[in-house]
Write a protein that holds these residues in place. Structure first.
Motif: not given
Length: 69
Positions: A1-20
């Motif tokens: 579960m220690s990767r969950s916050p890191e994974l969430r951050t990466r997914v959010e960054a990808l979603e932001a990049a995709s929206a841009h």
């Protein structure tokens, strides 16, 4: 579960990049559409001017020496 916050951050960054990227693509598409509209307008104008020049060249007297010769 220690990767969950890191994974969430990466997914959010990808979603932001995709929206841009989606926004940039839409802006570029609008710019290209506007350019094509302008190109079409200018093409019609060139054709009109060409026809006008051809009509004028048919009404002008044949090549004569200018009056000062």
């Amino acid at each position: 579960m220690s990767r969950s916050p890191e994974l969430r951050t990466r997914v959010e960054a990808l979603e932001a990049a995709s929206a841009h990227q989606d926004r940039v693509i839409a802006e570029l598409s609008d710019a290209v559409a506007a350019q094509w509209s302008r190109i079409d307008l200018l093409t019609r104008e060139v054709l009109r001017l060409r026809e006008e020049m051809q009509a004028l060249s048919q009404t002008v007297a044949p090549d004569k020496a200018p009056p000062h010769y």
